[in-house]
Design an enzyme around this catalytic site. Structure first.
Site, mmCIF file in Angstrom:
data_model
loop_
_atom_site.group_PDB
_atom_site.id
_atom_site.type_symbol
_atom_site.label_atom_id
_atom_site.label_comp_id
_atom_site.label_asym_id
_atom_site.label_seq_id
_atom_site.Cartn_x
_atom_site.Cartn_y
_atom_site.Cartn_z
ATOM 1 N N ALA A 1 31.361 38.870 46.628
ATOM 2 C CA ALA A 1 31.373 38.571 48.147
ATOM 3 C C ALA A 1 31.752 36.648 48.725
ATOM 4 C CB ALA A 1 29.363 38.739 48.226
ATOM 5 N N THR A 2 32.557 36.208 47.744
ATOM 6 C CA THR A 2 32.792 34.600 47.729
ATOM 7 C C THR A 2 34.107 34.253 48.330
ATOM 8 O OG1 THR A 2 33.409 34.359 44.959
ATOM 9 C CG2 THR A 2 31.006 33.723 46.134
ATOM 10 N N LYS B 1 42.049 49.880 37.029
ATOM 11 C CA LYS B 1 41.143 50.688 37.607
ATOM 12 C C LYS B 1 41.377 52.595 37.479
ATOM 13 C CE LYS B 1 40.535 47.077 40.528
ATOM 14 N NZ LYS B 1 39.552 46.812 41.051
ATOM 15 N N SER C 1 41.769 50.771 43.596
ATOM 16 C CA SER C 1 43.291 50.407 44.222
ATOM 17 C C SER C 1 43.971 51.247 44.540
ATOM 18 C CB SER C 1 43.885 48.932 43.502
ATOM 19 O OG SER C 1 44.838 48.731 42.888
ATOM 20 N N TYR D 1 45.486 45.970 33.409
ATOM 21 C CA TYR D 1 44.269 46.320 34.883
ATOM 22 C C TYR D 1 44.748 47.990 36.148
ATOM 23 C CZ TYR D 1 44.071 45.618 39.897
ATOM 24 O OH TYR D 1 44.391 45.785 41.842
ATOM 25 N N GLU E 1 42.685 36.005 47.872
ATOM 26 C CA GLU E 1 42.932 35.171 47.105
ATOM 27 C C GLU E 1 42.690 35.503 45.959
ATOM 28 O OE1 GLU E 1 39.361 31.819 46.724
ATOM 29 O OE2 GLU E 1 39.088 33.673 45.136
ATOM 30 N N PHE E 2 42.673 37.171 45.814
ATOM 31 C CA PHE E 2 42.557 38.131 44.708
ATOM 32 C C PHE E 2 44.396 37.779 44.030
ATOM 33 C CE2 PHE E 2 43.936 42.052 42.782
ATOM 34 C CZ PHE E 2 43.182 43.029 42.552
#
Length: 252
Positions: free
Chosen positions: A10-11, A157, A140, A153, A189-190
């Site tokens: 959550a940041t 997913k 995703s 990745y 930010e990901f």
């Protein structure tokens, strides 16, 4: 009595946007993440702006013990979780299979699969006695298609997709909803994390298009939770208008 949502990661990004959206809609919010300063800042902002209760929990989802301790030791008034937004995850690196960093692979598997599953199981165990709850799993478009240099990745997913189906089946007797939300190109930010802090390289991915932003995904997630009790969106893919799938874009 306000409903309660627990949001991992959550940041920043989708998680932070979800915290703001659900708090604005009157939910009490449990926010988790690794960065204490951001958790504390977000906690104060949500309390001040929306007059809701907020419980910040600092831990790393990759640690099984940390997850179990955090959920098992929740104060009684916070155990009545209505919605889990299982958001914590990352993409690390974008390299050919034979050149990819094993450290990056480990980080993605430990976060996107193992940590993801630890949280989901722990919270599901709190929902089962009430025979009620909604688990939102962040996937995703990479769960639907595999693309060059996406290797591990995409694999993680795809695992999220499979685990979402498994949860939906196994939790069916308890009437717990499970929704997998699969965003496409989203500038958060990901993206910068994936390119090891190289913001220029991250932004270049979105040249010539208007990508999703975190608030778009938060709005969609919130909508999924507003439907009648007998209605569940099982699987949802969301892209910007200029993206059809992992391969087709209209860049102008």
């Amino acid at each position: 009595m306000n409903k309660i949502v627990l949001i991992t990661g959550a940041t920043a990004g989708f998680g932070e946007a979800c915290a703001r959206k659900f708090a604005a809609s009157g939910y009490d919010v449990i926010i988790t993440g690794r960065r204490l300063d951001r958790l504390e800042r977000l906690t104060e902002e949500l309390k001040a702006q929306y007059s809701v209760d907020v419980l910040p929990l600092r831990f790393d989802v990759r640690s099984r013990d940390a997850v179990l301790n955090a959920i098992n030791e929740l104060p009684d008034q916070w155990k009545r979780i209505d919605v889990l937004i299982n958001n914590a995850g990352l993409a690390a690196g974008k390299d050919d299979f034979d050149k990819a960093s094993l450290d990056d692979w480990d980080a993605m598997v430990d976060t996107n699969i193992k940590g993801f599953a630890y949280i989901a199981q722990s919270v599901a165990q709190l929902m089962i006695p009430r025979k009620k709850g909604h688990i939102i799993n962040l996937g995703s478009v990479a769960a639907k298609q595999v693309y060059a240099q996406g290797n591990m990745y995409c694999a993680t997913k795809h695992a999220v997709e499979a685990l979402s189906q498994a949860m939906r089946i196994d939790l069916l007797p308890y009437h717990i909803k499970v929704t997998a939300v699969h965003p496409g190109a989203a500038n958060t930010e990901f993206s910068t994390v994936r390119f090891k802090g190289d913001r220029i390289a991250a932004d270049k991915v979105y040249d010539g298009m208007i990508p999703l932003v975190a608030a778009d995904v938060a709005e969609t997630i919130f909508y999924c939770t507003t439907l009648p009790d007998h209605v569940c969106i099982n699987d949802l893919v969301i892209t910007c208008t200029q993206q059809a799938d992992c391969f087709y874009y209209d860049r102008k």
